[in-house]
Design a protein around this motif. Structure first.
Motif, PDB file in Angstrom:
ATOM      1  N   PRO A 244       9.074 -25.465  11.041  1.00  0.00           N
ATOM      2  CA  PRO A 244       8.857 -24.168  11.683  1.00  0.00           C
ATOM      3  C   PRO A 244       7.518 -23.538  11.304  1.00  0.00           C
ATOM      4  N   PHE A 245       6.694 -24.230  10.542  1.00  0.00           N
ATOM      5  CA  PHE A 245       5.397 -23.663  10.146  1.00  0.00           C
ATOM      6  C   PHE A 245       4.381 -24.787  10.023  1.00  0.00           C
ATOM      7  N   ARG A 246       3.116 -24.402   9.921  1.00  0.00           N
ATOM      8  CA  ARG A 246       2.064 -25.390   9.648  1.00  0.00           C
ATOM      9  C   ARG A 246       1.792 -25.418   8.156  1.00  0.00           C
ATOM     10  N   LEU A 247       1.469 -26.589   7.627  1.00  0.00           N
ATOM     11  CA  LEU A 247       1.132 -26.661   6.202  1.00  0.00           C
ATOM     12  C   LEU A 247      -0.131 -25.844   5.937  1.00  0.00           C
ATOM     13  N   THR A 248      -0.185 -25.217   4.795  1.00  0.00           N
ATOM     14  CA  THR A 248      -1.429 -24.562   4.388  1.00  0.00           C
ATOM     15  C   THR A 248      -2.436 -25.638   4.036  1.00  0.00           C
ATOM     16  N   ASP A 275       2.238 -22.522  -7.713  1.00  0.00           N
ATOM     17  CA  ASP A 275       2.880 -21.289  -8.117  1.00  0.00           C
ATOM     18  C   ASP A 275       4.213 -21.124  -7.386  1.00  0.00           C
ATOM     19  N   VAL A 276       5.033 -20.259  -7.921  1.00  0.00           N
ATOM     20  CA  VAL A 276       6.298 -19.928  -7.290  1.00  0.00           C
ATOM     21  C   VAL A 276       6.057 -19.545  -5.829  1.00  0.00           C
ATOM     22  N   GLY A 277       6.772 -20.175  -4.922  1.00  0.00           N
ATOM     23  CA  GLY A 277       6.651 -19.812  -3.509  1.00  0.00           C
ATOM     24  C   GLY A 277       5.492 -20.468  -2.793  1.00  0.00           C
ATOM     25  N   SER A 278       4.766 -21.363  -3.465  1.00  0.00           N
ATOM     26  CA  SER A 278       3.603 -21.967  -2.822  1.00  0.00           C
ATOM     27  C   SER A 278       4.007 -23.049  -1.822  1.00  0.00           C
ATOM     28  N   GLY A 279       5.274 -23.453  -1.830  1.00  0.00           N
ATOM     29  CA  GLY A 279       5.734 -24.406  -0.829  1.00  0.00           C
ATOM     30  C   GLY A 279       5.680 -25.855  -1.289  1.00  0.00           C
ATOM     31  N   LYS A 280       6.299 -26.132  -2.417  1.00  0.00           N
ATOM     32  CA  LYS A 280       6.321 -27.503  -2.928  1.00  0.00           C
ATOM     33  C   LYS A 280       7.420 -28.330  -2.255  1.00  0.00           C
ATOM     34  N   THR A 281       8.524 -27.646  -1.879  1.00  0.00           N
ATOM     35  CA  THR A 281       9.685 -28.382  -1.362  1.00  0.00           C
ATOM     36  C   THR A 281       9.338 -29.208  -0.129  1.00  0.00           C
ATOM     37  N   VAL A 282       8.504 -28.658   0.735  1.00  0.00           N
ATOM     38  CA  VAL A 282       8.201 -29.372   1.973  1.00  0.00           C
ATOM     39  C   VAL A 282       7.415 -30.652   1.682  1.00  0.00           C
ATOM     40  N   ILE A 283       6.625 -30.630   0.618  1.00  0.00           N
ATOM     41  CA  ILE A 283       5.901 -31.849   0.229  1.00  0.00           C
ATOM     42  C   ILE A 283       6.915 -32.917  -0.201  1.00  0.00           C
ATOM     43  N   ARG A 313      20.549 -27.427   1.046  1.00  0.00           N
ATOM     44  CA  ARG A 313      20.681 -26.645   2.266  1.00  0.00           C
ATOM     45  C   ARG A 313      19.403 -26.728   3.100  1.00  0.00           C
ATOM     46  N   LYS A 314      18.275 -26.482   2.422  1.00  0.00           N
ATOM     47  CA  LYS A 314      17.002 -26.448   3.123  1.00  0.00           C
ATOM     48  C   LYS A 314      16.654 -27.826   3.697  1.00  0.00           C
ATOM     49  N   LEU A 315      16.836 -28.852   2.880  1.00  0.00           N
ATOM     50  CA  LEU A 315      16.447 -30.202   3.306  1.00  0.00           C
ATOM     51  C   LEU A 315      17.350 -30.688   4.435  1.00  0.00           C
ATOM     52  N   LEU A 427      -0.925 -19.571  -1.286  1.00  0.00           N
ATOM     53  CA  LEU A 427       0.425 -19.244  -0.830  1.00  0.00           C
ATOM     54  C   LEU A 427       0.469 -19.292   0.690  1.00  0.00           C
ATOM     55  N   PRO A 428       1.636 -19.575   1.280  1.00  0.00           N
ATOM     56  CA  PRO A 428       1.741 -19.542   2.739  1.00  0.00           C
ATOM     57  C   PRO A 428       1.329 -18.174   3.267  1.00  0.00           C
ATOM     58  N   PRO A 429       0.836 -18.127   4.498  1.00  0.00           N
ATOM     59  CA  PRO A 429       0.359 -16.849   5.043  1.00  0.00           C
ATOM     60  C   PRO A 429       1.491 -15.837   5.163  1.00  0.00           C
ATOM     61  N   VAL A 532      15.467 -19.746  -5.751  1.00  0.00           N
ATOM     62  CA  VAL A 532      16.287 -19.075  -4.752  1.00  0.00           C
ATOM     63  C   VAL A 532      15.391 -18.401  -3.713  1.00  0.00           C
ATOM     64  N   ASP A 533      15.764 -18.520  -2.479  1.00  0.00           N
ATOM     65  CA  ASP A 533      14.882 -18.102  -1.398  1.00  0.00           C
ATOM     66  C   ASP A 533      15.609 -17.175  -0.419  1.00  0.00           C
ATOM     67  N   VAL A 534      15.440 -15.867  -0.605  1.00  0.00           N
ATOM     68  CA  VAL A 534      16.056 -14.890   0.299  1.00  0.00           C
ATOM     69  C   VAL A 534      14.969 -13.910   0.742  1.00  0.00           C
TER      70      VAL A 534
HETATM   71  P1  ADP Z   1       8.190 -23.408  -4.315  1.00  0.00           P
HETATM   72  O1  ADP Z   1       6.804 -23.961  -4.402  1.00  0.00           O
HETATM   73  O2  ADP Z   1       8.368 -22.211  -5.186  1.00  0.00           O
HETATM   74  O3  ADP Z   1       9.243 -24.453  -4.523  1.00  0.00           O
HETATM   75  P2  ADP Z   1       9.288 -23.343  -1.652  1.00  0.00           P
HETATM   76  O4  ADP Z   1       9.044 -24.754  -1.350  1.00  0.00           O
HETATM   77  O5  ADP Z   1      10.672 -22.926  -1.975  1.00  0.00           O
HETATM   78  O6  ADP Z   1       8.314 -22.860  -2.835  1.00  0.00           O
HETATM   79  O7  ADP Z   1       8.715 -22.452  -0.479  1.00  0.00           O
HETATM   80  C1  ADP Z   1       8.883 -21.076  -0.437  1.00  0.00           C
HETATM   81  C2  ADP Z   1       9.137 -20.615   0.969  1.00  0.00           C
HETATM   82  O8  ADP Z   1       7.959 -20.759   1.770  1.00  0.00           O
HETATM   83  C3  ADP Z   1      10.205 -21.401   1.666  1.00  0.00           C
HETATM   84  O9  ADP Z   1      10.957 -20.515   2.445  1.00  0.00           O
HETATM   85  C4  ADP Z   1       9.421 -22.357   2.543  1.00  0.00           C
HETATM   86  O10 ADP Z   1      10.145 -22.784   3.659  1.00  0.00           O
HETATM   87  C5  ADP Z   1       8.234 -21.501   2.951  1.00  0.00           C
HETATM   88  N1  ADP Z   1       7.023 -22.246   3.290  1.00  0.00           N
HETATM   89  C6  ADP Z   1       6.565 -23.373   2.688  1.00  0.00           C
HETATM   90  N2  ADP Z   1       5.402 -23.755   3.236  1.00  0.00           N
HETATM   91  C7  ADP Z   1       5.108 -22.856   4.193  1.00  0.00           C
HETATM   92  C8  ADP Z   1       4.007 -22.710   5.112  1.00  0.00           C
HETATM   93  N3  ADP Z   1       2.985 -23.559   5.112  1.00  0.00           N
HETATM   94  N4  ADP Z   1       4.020 -21.653   5.926  1.00  0.00           N
HETATM   95  C9  ADP Z   1       5.037 -20.767   5.894  1.00  0.00           C
HETATM   96  N5  ADP Z   1       6.102 -20.850   5.078  1.00  0.00           N
HETATM   97  C10 ADP Z   1       6.138 -21.884   4.231  1.00  0.00           C
END
Ligand code: ADP
Ligand code: MG
Length: 668
Positions: A244-248, A275-283, A313-315, A427-429, A532-534
């Motif tokens: 649902p998003f583009r990678l930073t 950093d926290v929230g930087s989006g590691k899970t998608v990698i 859940r996310k994966l 961080l994601p936008p 946790v992501d809310v």
């Molecule tokens: P962390 O690095 O702390 O593990 P997460 O992988 O949980 O971070 O990502 C934090 C949130 O940002 C999640 O909701 C994730 O889906 C979202 N996210 C990750 N990458 C992007 C992106 N490029 N654009 C927007 N949202 C993103």
């Protein structure tokens, strides 16, 4: 317990260990201070004739011995003593006594001096007296004797070439050891104690060199291991298109590095820092797809059930629509459920297995494992990380470790000599910076009003309390109390509670309700610390913030500021603050940059504790301090490269001397 056992408890198992058991400090018994010039607060040695010796029985029994050196008198006081001592310390005998002087009721005195009976012809020592680290049951005299004997026998050839040691101003090893164990009376005490003396620097350099040699050797050994190359491009492209998003930019960069590693025949050993929230899970998800696309299985292990479940859940949300089979394994599942999942995994009917350390139990068999991902890697022990990677047959799975605890560069060099590191530094936008407020707990009512306002605005709130520890319950308002209080104060709001002692099902149910917006306020211990992501949660209150560490506070604060709303973090504390607690809260107030926070944390705590000493090559270091000795660390790294290019025997000799018996630290 034998002496050998006791020595083993000190880490002394060989003659080399004895020689390398270095003094903590020194006592100067080479001089006698005239009693008339002794002042309270001095540490000194006096010598005189006993003019009075009596056991005082008022209150606690003490032995008081008065010495006279012709110019003045001083009392030696013993609170614990044997009958033999009373006999020994008789009027007329001469005594030399060493210790801390304090002012007593009847003039100066030394409580529990170290002493020896002397005759007038006894010469003073000509060397400073070393004081060694020790354990109960091994006296200083025993240690000194053993070390001196070892020193007299030892004849270590230098393993460091003179053209390396010379320019650094380092004396030969034996010379340095003799000086440290037996400094001459005129040795510069302060340089010995702050370890800036060239003899100390020689030892520190040797130790850093041993660490570099061993890490580089471990790395070379790993490079000979084989892995199955993972090349599944098509699956990766499908996930990329479905996200649902583009990678930073930073994520793209990290992903290219990970993806390239996975295509190699050599097992990946990469740390993904962000950093926290930087989006590691998608990698991690993309890496899993690359593995799955090559017909392999992938596994992701997280340190807590809550976090593992969030990942699952996310994966699942991302991957199941693409036809990928994702399964979940955790300790809290019913045995029958676990058994079924294990069978599915073993039968190859699961592509991605997500879970806690339940993944590395003996009974779990992932026959076709191509990729192992470890989230929050610093929370696991070395053994658990290795267990997940232990493959079947010749080929090892690739390993991706993820951490939100950034390691400052000075440490990275030594700690990670054996790892590749990718960093997501963006961080994601759309993230809004979190505003941090510090308030004393006296202003709790205002904070509660703020909670109300946030909920009235349609937002959710975290209320975090320190961990429930039986021993600390006295002055610690536990999550249970806070939940009860808030439930009353917030009357009509929906307040939930999670803490580590709840049954997992209940914990998960409450988390779910919060994620779905069915709870307004979640009172929690640090179980919510990671992952946790809310996004709708815009306010976090941390009670007793002074009790949390910096890394923890930063992780916690990262739970808010994930949605579009203006977010805030209220750090509530109980005065008075200790100096360190004050500094920690100040850092939190001043910056939200994880790297800066890690740097300041390192300054406050020192590197060992920062990393969890047992987890790293850092555990190989007893004497070096990476902050103080950064220059020597660089020199050691260069020297290690040169040594490894030369004859192996010299490297072996050096490592035997320094690391015998401690190889387990190298597996990290
Ligand atoms: P962390 O690095 O702390 O593990 P997460 O992988 O949980 O971070 O990502 C934090 C949130 O940002 C999640 O909701 C994730 O889906 C979202 N996210 C990750 N990458 C992007 C992106 N490029 N654009 C927007 N949202 C993103
Ligand atoms: Mg995460």
């Amino acid at each position: 317990m034998t002496d050998l056992d006791r020595f083993a408890r000190l880490g002394i198992r060989s003659e080399a260990d004895l020689l390398l058991h270095l003094p903590l400090r020194y006592e100067d018994e080479t001089r006698i201070t005239p009693i008339a010039s002794v002042r309270p607060g001095d540490t000194c040695q006096v010598c005189g004739e006993i003019v009075r010796s009596e056991v005082v029985a008022r209150g606690r029994r003490t032995l008081a011995v008065e010495l006279d050196d012709g110019g003045g008198r001083i009392t030696l006081r013993f609170l614990n003593f044997y009958g033999s001592q009373v006999a020994q310390l008789a009027v007329g005998r001469r005594v030399r006594a060493y210790g801390d002087v304090r002012g007593g009721l009847f003039g100066v005195e030394i409580v529990h001096p170290r002493y020896r009976m002397v005759s007038s012809s006894d010469a003073l020592p000509t060397r400073l007296t070393p004081v060694y680290p020790t354990v109960a049951g091994i006296g200083q005299a025993t240690l000194r004797g053993a070390i001196l004997e070892a020193l007299s026998r030892a004849d270590w050839a230098d393993t460091v070439e003179a053209d390396v040691a010379g320019p650094l101003g380092l004396p030969p090893l034996m010379q340095a050891l003799r000086l440290l164990h037996q400094p001459p009376a005129d040795a510069p005490l302060s340089a010995l104690e702050d370890r800036s003396h060239p003899a100390w620097r020689r030892l520190i350099f040797e130790e850093l060199l041993a660490q570099q040699l061993s890490l580089k050797r471990a790395r070379a050994a790993r490079a000979t291991q084989r892995a199955v190359p993972l090349t599944g491009r098509a699956q990766v492209a499908r996930l990329m298109a479905a996200l649902p998003f583009r990678l930073t930019g930073a994520q793209q960069h990290a992903w290219r590095e990970v993806s390239a590693d996975l295509r190699r025949h050599e097992p990946m050993n990469r740390l993904l820092q962000g950093d926290v929230g930087s989006g590691k899970t998608v990698i991690a998800a993309l890496a899993a797809m690359q593995a799955i696309g090559s017909g392999r299985q992938a596994a992701l292990m997280a340190p807590t059930e809550i976090l593992a479940e969030q990942h699952w859940r996310k994966l699942r949300g991302w991957l199941e629509p693409l036809g990928i089979r994702v399964a979940w394994l955790a300790g809290s599942l019913k045995e029958s459920g676990k058994k079924a999942t294990r069978a599915e995994v073993a039968g190859g009917r699961v592509d991605l297995l997500v879970g806690t350390h339940a993944l590395v139990e003996d009974t779990v068999d992932i026959p076709n494992l191509g990729l192992a991902v470890v989230d929050e890697q610093h929370r696991f022990g070395v053994a658990q990380r290795l267990a997940l990677r232990a493959g079947r047959g010749e080929a090892l799975p690739h390993q991706l470790m993820m951490s939100a605890t950034p390691i400052p560069r000075t440490l990275a060099m030594t700690y990670y000599a054996d790892l590749e590191v990718s960093v997501i530094d963006e961080l994601p936008p759309g993230r809004r910076p979190v505003r941090t407020k510090l308030v004393t707990e006296a202003r709790r009512a205002e904070v509660v009003a703020r909670v109300r306002a946030a909920v009235a605005g349609g937002r959710q709130v975290y209320w975090v309390c320190p961990l429930i520890e039986e021993s600390e319950t006295l002055d610690l308002q536990t999550a249970i109390d806070a939940h009860a209080a808030l439930s009353t104060e917030l009357g009509d709001l929906r307040v939930g509670l999670v803490h580590g002692r709840l049954p997992s099902a209940e914990k998960a149910g409450t988390m779910d309700a919060f994620v779905r917006g069915e709870l307004d306020v979640l009172v929690a211990t640090t179980v919510i610390e990671v992952g946790v992501d809310v996004p709708n949660a815009s306010l976090m209150v941390i009670e007793h913030a002074e009790r949390f560490g910096l890394a923890q506070l930063h992780q916690l604060r990262g739970r808010v500021g994930r949605g579009a709303a203006e977010s805030a973090c209220v750090l509530m504390y109980r005065p008075p603050l200790s100096a360190t607690a004050r500094e920690r809260l100040k850092v939190m107030y001043e910056t939200t940059d994880g790297f800066e926070i890690a740097r300041r944390d390192l300054l406050l705590r020192g590197p060992g504790e920062f990393l969890g000493a047992r987890q790293s090559g850092l555990a190989l270091l007893r004497f070096a301090d990476l902050d103080r000795d950064a220059h020597l660390a660089e020199a050691a790294r260069d020297a290690a490269d040169r040594m490894l290019a030369g004859p192996g025997a010299q490297v072996d000799a050096h490592l035997r001397r320094w690391l015998a018996g401690r190889e387990e630290f190298l597996k990290a």
